[in-house]
Enzyme design. Structure first.
Site, PDB file in Angstrom:
ATOM      1  N   ASP A  38       0.811  -1.223   0.000  1.00 45.02           N
ATOM      2  CA  ASP A  38       0.000   0.000   0.000  1.00 45.02           C
ATOM      3  C   ASP A  38       0.843   1.272   0.000  1.00 45.02           C
ATOM      4  O   ASP A  38       0.315   2.373   0.084  1.00 45.02           O
ATOM      5  CB  ASP A  38      -0.941   0.007   1.209  1.00 45.02           C
ATOM      6  CG  ASP A  38      -0.204   0.077   2.532  1.00 45.02           C
ATOM      7  OD1 ASP A  38       1.036  -0.074   2.528  1.00 45.02           O
ATOM      8  OD2 ASP A  38      -0.860   0.292   3.575  1.00 45.02           O
ATOM      9  N   GLU A  40       3.365   2.021   2.263  1.00 46.51           N
ATOM     10  CA  GLU A  40       3.974   2.354   3.547  1.00 46.51           C
ATOM     11  C   GLU A  40       5.473   2.082   3.518  1.00 46.51           C
ATOM     12  O   GLU A  40       5.922   1.063   2.994  1.00 46.51           O
ATOM     13  CB  GLU A  40       3.354   1.514   4.671  1.00 46.51           C
ATOM     14  CG  GLU A  40       1.934   1.887   5.029  1.00 46.51           C
ATOM     15  CD  GLU A  40       1.418   1.043   6.188  1.00 46.51           C
ATOM     16  OE1 GLU A  40       2.229   0.371   6.850  1.00 46.51           O
ATOM     17  OE2 GLU A  40       0.189   1.055   6.417  1.00 46.51           O
ATOM     18  N   HIS A 133      17.689  26.986   1.552  1.00 45.38           N
ATOM     19  CA  HIS A 133      17.072  28.013   0.714  1.00 45.38           C
ATOM     20  C   HIS A 133      17.050  29.368   1.425  1.00 45.38           C
ATOM     21  O   HIS A 133      17.231  30.409   0.793  1.00 45.38           O
ATOM     22  CB  HIS A 133      15.652  27.584   0.343  1.00 45.38           C
ATOM     23  CG  HIS A 133      14.940  28.567  -0.534  1.00 45.38           C
ATOM     24  ND1 HIS A 133      15.326  28.834  -1.826  1.00 45.38           N
ATOM     25  CD2 HIS A 133      13.854  29.358  -0.297  1.00 45.38           C
ATOM     26  CE1 HIS A 133      14.525  29.732  -2.361  1.00 45.38           C
ATOM     27  NE2 HIS A 133      13.627  30.073  -1.453  1.00 45.38           N
ATOM     28  N   LYS A 205      12.060  40.174 -10.706  1.00 46.11           N
ATOM     29  CA  LYS A 205      11.002  39.960 -11.695  1.00 46.11           C
ATOM     30  C   LYS A 205       9.648  40.214 -11.063  1.00 46.11           C
ATOM     31  O   LYS A 205       9.439  39.968  -9.874  1.00 46.11           O
ATOM     32  CB  LYS A 205      11.078  38.541 -12.270  1.00 46.11           C
ATOM     33  CG  LYS A 205      10.929  37.423 -11.270  1.00 46.11           C
ATOM     34  CD  LYS A 205      11.114  36.084 -11.958  1.00 46.11           C
ATOM     35  CE  LYS A 205      10.936  34.939 -10.980  1.00 46.11           C
ATOM     36  NZ  LYS A 205      11.112  33.631 -11.614  1.00 46.11           N
ATOM     37  N   ASP A 271      22.583  30.413  -7.486  1.00 43.36           N
ATOM     38  CA  ASP A 271      21.295  30.121  -6.857  1.00 43.36           C
ATOM     39  C   ASP A 271      21.432  28.849  -6.040  1.00 43.36           C
ATOM     40  O   ASP A 271      22.408  28.100  -6.180  1.00 43.36           O
ATOM     41  CB  ASP A 271      20.197  29.970  -7.916  1.00 43.36           C
ATOM     42  CG  ASP A 271      18.832  30.391  -7.386  1.00 43.36           C
ATOM     43  OD1 ASP A 271      18.685  30.587  -6.159  1.00 43.36           O
ATOM     44  OD2 ASP A 271      17.891  30.522  -8.201  1.00 43.36           O
ATOM     45  N   THR A 279      13.354  30.284 -14.331  1.00 41.56           N
ATOM     46  CA  THR A 279      14.002  31.510 -13.871  1.00 41.56           C
ATOM     47  C   THR A 279      15.441  31.581 -14.349  1.00 41.56           C
ATOM     48  O   THR A 279      15.905  32.622 -14.829  1.00 41.56           O
ATOM     49  CB  THR A 279      13.950  31.587 -12.333  1.00 41.56           C
ATOM     50  OG1 THR A 279      12.589  31.647 -11.907  1.00 41.56           O
ATOM     51  CG2 THR A 279      14.680  32.819 -11.829  1.00 41.56           C
TER      52      THR A 279
END
Length: 367
Positions: A38, A40, A133, A205, A271, A279
């Site tokens: 399933d 899991e 980030h 932007k 980045d 981007t």
């Protein structure tokens, strides 16, 4: 430390885990990961870890998806905790959900904070990550978090591949939110490579038709969330003010504005991650239109979803993209001549060694 160092590998990037173990001259702790019918997750640590200093290496990505990788990590932490490991460090080279680090509109979660709570609740004592980030994600935890940088590994690879890199160099952030990251990259070059006359430039932007730069930043990631669609077709032209307009079939057109000097200079776009590369490729086109000489990109986490690879290969304005192997890549990405992949096993391995020995991470290779 007075207890053994154990490396436990998750299934998201076993090659990276093997590289870390090779640097530390250790064998990965025996474990099994599987799924029930399933879906899991099921994990088991197959050797004694009682009283050990355990490090689980698991980026929140991989063939089984972000959510399965996260769940597998939580289960491995719980297994080690119940097996009486003395300390558990979650080594998360790529921390998913990091883009959802604040409320940008009404009735949305702060998912990065929720993931932090889940990790702490599972029993994690320490977190090690690479190029988060946003630095403030560390504040979502009440346990120690070490956020190390890969720039000291990425830039030398760029220099190896581009032997004639101009000394007149501009480090470019593709959006305003990444300006601090680009500035850190610039400071590293000033400190370690004094032959470069490097400067900083920042792009921004916003949606066409708005007089404010504070409106929502339209990109492919939000396109998927809004419309459930991801096509990579764009058209570029300029408006009356000379700004590059990129019209996406899914979204309204948006403007890219450049602040900084790039004319006649080699540029490096910096980045933390690439998702669908919209981007990044648009930034490269804008820089070329503004007179940049050659354009390269240095990015830590290469998610490379949807049209990303096609966009990179078809963006003639970008000469080379350098990424790390924090995320396991497909063979197509590995074979792409415009992409150089940097191994960060040594970086993570040395950080693990220092954490285990209670040594400082204050070093230009880590910060």
């Amino acid at each position: 430390m007075g207890y053994d160092l154990k490396i436990v590998s998750g299934s998201a990037n076993q090659t990276l885990s093997e590289d870390v173990c090779r640097y530390l001259d250790l064998k990965s702790c025996k474990s099994t990961k599987s799924q029930f019918a399933d879906g899991e997750c099921n994990v088991q640590v197959s050797e004694n870890v009682r009283g050990s200093d355990a490090f689980i290496i698991q980026p929140l990505s991989g063939e089984n998806g972000v959510n399965n990788s996260l769940m597998e990590l939580l289960l491995m932490v719980d297994a080690l905790k119940r097996a009486s490991a003395s300390r558990i460090t979650a080594v998360i080279p790529y921390y998913a959900y990091a883009r959802q680090d604040r409320k940008t509109k009404s009735r949305v979660p702060i998912s990065a904070a929720l993931v932090a709570k889940m990790l702490e609740t599972s029993g994690v004592d320490h977190v090690l990550s690479v190029d988060l980030h946003a630095g403030q994600i560390q504040g979502f935890f009440s346990i120690p978090v070490d956020n190390i940088s890969a720039k000291s590994f990425i830039f030398p690879v760029l220099l190896k591949n581009v032997t004639d890199l101009s000394t007149n160099l501009t480090i470019v952030s593709p959006d305003a939110g990444g300006a601090g990251r680009a500035d850190s990259f610039l400071s590293f070059i000033h400190q370690e490579y004094k032959q470069f006359n490097a400067e900083l430039a920042v792009m921004n932007k916003w949606k066409v038709g708005s007089s404010s730069t504070t409106v929502n930043c339209w990109n492919d990631w939000k396109a998927i969330a809004l419309d459930g669609d991801e096509n990579g077709k764009t058209e570029d032209h300029q408006n009356g003010n000379g700004h590059t307009i990129v019209e996406n079939e899914v979204l309204s057109p948006w403007v890219m504005e450049l602040v900084g000097n790039v004319k006649g200079r080699d540029c490096i776009i910096v980045d933390d991650l690439i998702d669908t590369a919209g981007t990044l490729c648009s930034a490269a086109k804008c820089l070329k239109e503004q007179g940049a000489n050659r354009i390269f990109a240095c990015v830590t986490h290469a998610l490379m979803k949807g049209p990303a690879l096609d966009r990179i290969e078809n963006t003639k304005e970008m000469d080379l993209l350098v990424v790390t192997d924090t995320i396991k890549q497909t063979q197509k990405v590995i074979d792409c001549k415009k992409i150089a992949i940097v191994n960060v096993g040594e970086l993570i391995g040395e950080a693990v060694r220092r954490i285990h020995n209670e040594e400082s991470l204050v070093n230009h290779n880590f910060l």
